[in-house]
Design a protein around this motif. Structure first.
Motif, PDB file in Angstrom:
ATOM      1  N   LEU A 149      -4.140   0.693  -6.449  1.00  0.00           N
ATOM      2  CA  LEU A 149      -4.612   1.253  -7.778  1.00  0.00           C
ATOM      3  C   LEU A 149      -5.454   2.610  -7.669  1.00  0.00           C
ATOM      4  O   LEU A 149      -5.214   3.410  -8.521  1.00  0.00           O
ATOM      5  N   ALA A 150      -6.196   2.560  -6.807  1.00  0.00           N
ATOM      6  CA  ALA A 150      -7.121   3.803  -6.291  1.00  0.00           C
ATOM      7  C   ALA A 150      -6.040   4.911  -6.195  1.00  0.00           C
ATOM      8  O   ALA A 150      -6.398   6.068  -6.797  1.00  0.00           O
ATOM      9  N   GLY A 151      -4.961   4.951  -5.444  1.00  0.00           N
ATOM     10  CA  GLY A 151      -3.902   5.779  -5.325  1.00  0.00           C
ATOM     11  C   GLY A 151      -3.275   6.253  -6.519  1.00  0.00           C
ATOM     12  O   GLY A 151      -2.964   7.526  -6.911  1.00  0.00           O
ATOM     13  N   LEU A 152      -3.031   5.444  -7.358  1.00  0.00           N
ATOM     14  CA  LEU A 152      -2.432   5.708  -8.781  1.00  0.00           C
ATOM     15  C   LEU A 152      -3.454   6.203  -9.577  1.00  0.00           C
ATOM     16  O   LEU A 152      -2.972   7.108 -10.352  1.00  0.00           O
ATOM     17  N   GLN A 153      -4.750   6.123  -9.468  1.00  0.00           N
ATOM     18  CA  GLN A 153      -5.851   6.893 -10.354  1.00  0.00           C
ATOM     19  C   GLN A 153      -5.741   8.361 -10.118  1.00  0.00           C
ATOM     20  O   GLN A 153      -5.616   9.201 -11.030  1.00  0.00           O
ATOM     21  N   GLU A 154      -5.423   8.729  -8.818  1.00  0.00           N
ATOM     22  CA  GLU A 154      -5.211  10.085  -8.403  1.00  0.00           C
ATOM     23  C   GLU A 154      -4.020  10.757  -9.424  1.00  0.00           C
ATOM     24  O   GLU A 154      -4.077  11.823  -9.955  1.00  0.00           O
ATOM     25  N   ALA A 155      -3.111   9.894  -9.203  1.00  0.00           N
ATOM     26  CA  ALA A 155      -1.810  10.273  -9.729  1.00  0.00           C
ATOM     27  C   ALA A 155      -1.897  10.491 -11.325  1.00  0.00           C
ATOM     28  O   ALA A 155      -1.290  11.555 -12.025  1.00  0.00           O
ATOM     29  N   TYR A 156      -2.432   9.532 -11.865  1.00  0.00           N
ATOM     30  CA  TYR A 156      -2.754   9.434 -13.329  1.00  0.00           C
ATOM     31  C   TYR A 156      -3.598  10.617 -13.731  1.00  0.00           C
ATOM     32  O   TYR A 156      -3.285  11.315 -14.864  1.00  0.00           O
ATOM     33  N   ALA A 157      -4.771  10.782 -13.151  1.00  0.00           N
ATOM     34  CA  ALA A 157      -5.490  12.004 -13.395  1.00  0.00           C
ATOM     35  C   ALA A 157      -4.982  13.212 -13.381  1.00  0.00           C
ATOM     36  O   ALA A 157      -5.267  14.097 -14.132  1.00  0.00           O
ATOM     37  N   THR A 158      -4.018  13.563 -12.341  1.00  0.00           N
ATOM     38  CA  THR A 158      -3.527  14.737 -12.288  1.00  0.00           C
ATOM     39  C   THR A 158      -2.157  14.949 -12.868  1.00  0.00           C
ATOM     40  O   THR A 158      -1.621  16.057 -12.773  1.00  0.00           O
ATOM     41  N   GLY A 159      -1.605  13.937 -13.433  1.00  0.00           N
ATOM     42  CA  GLY A 159      -0.422  14.296 -14.120  1.00  0.00           C
ATOM     43  C   GLY A 159       0.759  14.218 -13.114  1.00  0.00           C
ATOM     44  O   GLY A 159       1.728  15.199 -13.328  1.00  0.00           O
ATOM     45  N   VAL A 160       1.001  13.204 -12.002  1.00  0.00           N
ATOM     46  CA  VAL A 160       1.794  13.286 -11.102  1.00  0.00           C
ATOM     47  C   VAL A 160       3.230  12.113 -11.655  1.00  0.00           C
ATOM     48  O   VAL A 160       2.602  11.152 -11.812  1.00  0.00           O
ATOM     49  N   PRO A 161       4.304  12.570 -11.776  1.00  0.00           N
ATOM     50  CA  PRO A 161       5.210  11.654 -12.128  1.00  0.00           C
ATOM     51  C   PRO A 161       5.621  10.620 -11.247  1.00  0.00           C
ATOM     52  O   PRO A 161       6.158  11.127 -10.235  1.00  0.00           O
ATOM     53  N   MET A 162       5.685   9.540 -11.508  1.00  0.00           N
ATOM     54  CA  MET A 162       6.130   8.197 -10.485  1.00  0.00           C
ATOM     55  C   MET A 162       6.519   7.165 -11.450  1.00  0.00           C
ATOM     56  O   MET A 162       6.030   6.983 -12.430  1.00  0.00           O
ATOM     57  N   ILE A 163       7.440   6.314 -10.671  1.00  0.00           N
ATOM     58  CA  ILE A 163       7.760   5.119 -11.055  1.00  0.00           C
ATOM     59  C   ILE A 163       7.250   4.204  -9.929  1.00  0.00           C
ATOM     60  O   ILE A 163       7.537   3.986  -8.579  1.00  0.00           O
ATOM     61  N   VAL A 164       6.589   3.034 -10.709  1.00  0.00           N
ATOM     62  CA  VAL A 164       5.996   2.128  -9.862  1.00  0.00           C
ATOM     63  C   VAL A 164       6.567   0.863 -10.048  1.00  0.00           C
ATOM     64  O   VAL A 164       6.742   0.121 -11.332  1.00  0.00           O
ATOM     65  N   VAL A 165       7.316   0.294  -9.172  1.00  0.00           N
ATOM     66  CA  VAL A 165       7.970  -1.021  -9.407  1.00  0.00           C
ATOM     67  C   VAL A 165       7.229  -2.197  -8.627  1.00  0.00           C
ATOM     68  O   VAL A 165       7.378  -2.143  -7.379  1.00  0.00           O
ATOM     69  N   ALA A 166       6.519  -2.730  -9.354  1.00  0.00           N
ATOM     70  CA  ALA A 166       5.856  -4.204  -8.717  1.00  0.00           C
ATOM     71  C   ALA A 166       6.491  -5.562  -9.115  1.00  0.00           C
ATOM     72  O   ALA A 166       7.146  -5.832 -10.131  1.00  0.00           O
ATOM     73  N   SER A 167       6.425  -6.380  -7.918  1.00  0.00           N
ATOM     74  CA  SER A 167       7.085  -7.658  -8.130  1.00  0.00           C
ATOM     75  C   SER A 167       6.051  -8.326  -8.881  1.00  0.00           C
ATOM     76  O   SER A 167       4.943  -7.989  -9.168  1.00  0.00           O
ATOM     77  N   GLN A 168       6.599  -9.540  -9.143  1.00  0.00           N
ATOM     78  CA  GLN A 168       5.601 -10.538  -9.967  1.00  0.00           C
ATOM     79  C   GLN A 168       6.348 -11.801  -9.426  1.00  0.00           C
ATOM     80  O   GLN A 168       7.344 -12.237  -8.999  1.00  0.00           O
ATOM     81  N   ILE A 169       5.348 -12.859  -9.813  1.00  0.00           N
ATOM     82  CA  ILE A 169       5.497 -14.355  -9.446  1.00  0.00           C
ATOM     83  C   ILE A 169       6.945 -14.647 -10.354  1.00  0.00           C
ATOM     84  O   ILE A 169       7.367 -14.004 -11.559  1.00  0.00           O
ATOM     85  N   PRO A 170       7.531 -15.752 -10.059  1.00  0.00           N
ATOM     86  CA  PRO A 170       8.634 -16.243 -11.027  1.00  0.00           C
ATOM     87  C   PRO A 170       8.334 -16.413 -12.445  1.00  0.00           C
ATOM     88  O   PRO A 170       6.920 -16.483 -12.776  1.00  0.00           O
ATOM     89  N   LEU A 171       9.114 -16.025 -13.385  1.00  0.00           N
ATOM     90  CA  LEU A 171       8.878 -16.083 -14.769  1.00  0.00           C
ATOM     91  C   LEU A 171       8.260 -17.441 -15.022  1.00  0.00           C
ATOM     92  O   LEU A 171       7.386 -17.441 -16.029  1.00  0.00           O
ATOM     93  N   GLU A 172       8.755 -18.691 -14.402  1.00  0.00           N
ATOM     94  CA  GLU A 172       8.179 -19.794 -14.983  1.00  0.00           C
ATOM     95  C   GLU A 172       6.771 -20.081 -14.642  1.00  0.00           C
ATOM     96  O   GLU A 172       6.021 -20.770 -15.281  1.00  0.00           O
TER      97      GLU A 172
END
Length: 562
Positions: A94-117
């Protein structure tokens, strides 16, 4: 009789899954490189990578993966792609993404998640589970999506990509549960995908009003922020400045948006009081792609006496610090509209109390240099000049939050290269992993790939593990570590504020021996030899490290000497 065995017929058929849809869609959208670290719930993503043409770069810490994707995007102009695992892996980034967000850097972040259930407030108590993972990313990404069905993956990624590249650009977060990534699918392979940025032009009546103000102005001036670079509006900025005969100052994020040696260029001395006085005296101040925030307002000491025209793609920025004629628009589209509406005759009115804008710029820069001459800054000025002389004109440079970077914000002429720093959010550890991402991206594009990363000894420890990444991928990065034994800029701040520094001094490793233990060539040199050491590093293959043990200080805190 010899039996003929049909090997192809006996080979196991690979069953496509949701992970395949992710990598197929990204590939169709133009992605070439992915950054990240494998994780338990994300294994479907990484298995699918083995069946794709995407190049994967595995960092050693997720925050550095985010910085690497950021640097890749800034250097190449492409969208950075980041794969994260659930829970600790996602949060660490998240701290790295804060820099991209503050500076306007286009990125796609794909995060896994636990199973739907298992989704919901700890219904299953699964490993890595968070109550609401995407809520954790809400402060550092443009939007967050949870994909619950494999068939929705291509459209969701395409929509996210469109949002990421639309101004204001930034990172977009997608979550895919483990079972959606792993379960067999019947969705056909993704053949094509299209994501075009949304149009973000200025309103015509606002352009008309801005032109009216500027046509009447005698002392127009321009502040060029990072939005000019993101909007690729350098050509339009130059045309407008020359039509208006207006001095231009670039913020740290806007460094390089205007020619450094142009007769109207106040360069990047945004923190100098002499420059602040010029901006205060402007009867119309045009602020493009900047919030007039802490640094660009000289720590909120600037008090403009004229009217302000503020152009920004982010509506929350407009008039956030000063009343202005706010124009919400992409900087490139807004400046194109202004350029088309302005005539060369507007600059004939320029009159700075009997002086020409060019003479005001010349005299102001002379005052800046005279003020520096009056301070004991020979070491610092020579050090920065030697680095600039060693760096090829087209080389891109990445700077951590260290005293050298604070100097760079003001004095670095990026020439034909690009200047990148962590000034958006100000997190430590940015330079080296971002430079790795940049170098690998430039190399994949067939461009000169060698880049420079500059850090202090304190910030270097945030990303020291990425020496392994640089070695593994033979990244052409030269890493300059300026070792002053602690958090140098914080040491100065504390001494200035309290007369002493507390807990800023650091035990640190032998950086040369540590780099060599990773198989990365390294040398320790004096400040006087930094130029020759960098030239040697630039001529080498793969990563290398230059360590300089020296104590630099900042030029006088002009924002306090009012």
């Amino acid at each position: 009789m010899t039996q003929v065995v049909n090997v192809a017929a006996q080979a196991p058929q690979v069953q496509r899954n949701g992970g395949d849809l992710v990598v197929e869609t990204l590939t169709a959208l133009g992605a070439h490189t992915v950054f990240g670290i494998p994780g338990q719930h994300a294994l479907g993503l990484f298995d699918a990578l083995s069946r794709s043409s995407l190049h994967f770069v595995s960092s050693r810490v997720e925050n550095n993966s985010a910085f690497a994707a950021d640097g890749y995007s800034r250097a190449t102009g492409e969208v950075g792609v980041l794969f994260l695992s659930t829970g600790p892996g996602a949060l660490t980034a998240l701290a790295g993404l804060q820099e991209a967000y503050a500076t306007g850097v286009p990125m796609i972040v794909v995060a896994s998640q636990i199973p739907l259930e298992g989704l919901g407030a700890r219904r299953k108590g699964m490993l890595h589970q968070l109550d609401d993972q995407k809520a954790s990313a809400a402060n550092v990404t443009k939007s967050q999506r949870l994909i619950q069905h494999a068939s929705g993956i291509p459209s969701a990624i395409q929509d996210a990509w469109t949002e990421a590249v639309s101004s204001p650009q930034g990172p977009v977060w997608l979550e895919v549960p483990q079972n959606v990534l792993l379960d067999p699918i019947f969705v056909p392979a993704v053949e094509d995908a299209l994501a075009e940025p949304f149009d973000n032009p200025p309103r015509v009546e606002l352009v008309r009003e801005a032109v009216k103000w500027l046509s009447e102005a005698e002392r127009p001036a321009i502040v060029a922020g990072g939005g000019v670079r993101r909007g690729q509006a350098e050509t339009q900025l130059l045309a407008i400045a020359e039509k208006l005969n207006a001095p231009v100052i670039c913020t740290p994020g806007g460094n390089g948006a205007f020619p450094w040696t142009h007769e109207l260029s106040l360069q990047s001395w945004i923190e100098d009081r002499y420059v602040t006085e010029v901006l205060e005296d402007a009867d119309v101040l045009v602020v493009i792609g900047s919030s007039l925030g802490e640094v660009s307002s000289n720590y909120f000491t600037m008090e403009p006496r004229g009217r302000i025209i503020q152009i920004d793609a982010e509506p929350r920025v407009l008039e956030s610090n000063r009343p202005a004629l706010g124009i919400r628009a992409d900087a490139g589209q807004a400046l194109s509209a202004l350029d088309a509406a302005l005539t060369d005759a507007h600059g004939e009115r320029a009159n700075w109390h009997g002086a020409t804008p060019q003479s005001v710029v010349q005299e102001t820069l002379a005052k800046v240099q005279a003020r520096l001459d009056g301070q004991d800054l020979t070491l610092e000025r020579t050090f920065m000049a030697d680095i600039r002389a060693a760096v090829p004109a087209e080389m891109q440079t990445f700077w951590d939050m260290t005293i050298s970077a604070y100097w760079g914000w003001s004095c670095w002429d990026s020439r034909d290269g690009e200047f990148h720093s962590a000034q958006g959010a100000g997190g430590l550890g940015y330079a080296f992993p971002a430079a790795i991402g940049a170098a690998l991206g430039l190399r994949s594009q067939g461009k000169p790939a060698r880049v420079l990363a500059v850090a202090g000894d304190g910030s270097s420890m945030y990303s020291i593990a990425e020496l392994a990444t640089a070695k593994q991928h033979n990244a052409p990065v030269t890493w300059l570590i300026v070792d002053d034994g602690g958090y140098g800029i914080l040491r100065e701040y504390m001494i200035d504020a309290f007369g002493k520094a507390t807990h800023t001094e650091l035990a640190r490793p032998d950086f040369v021996a540590l780099a060599q233990s990773f198989g990365v060539p390294a040398q320790r040199v004096t400040a006087a030899d930094v130029g020759d050491a960098l030239k040697a590093g630039f001529a080498a293959d793969g990563p290398n490290v230059v360590v300089v043990e020296t104590m630099l200080k900042m030029f006088g805190p002009t924002h306090l000497n009012l």
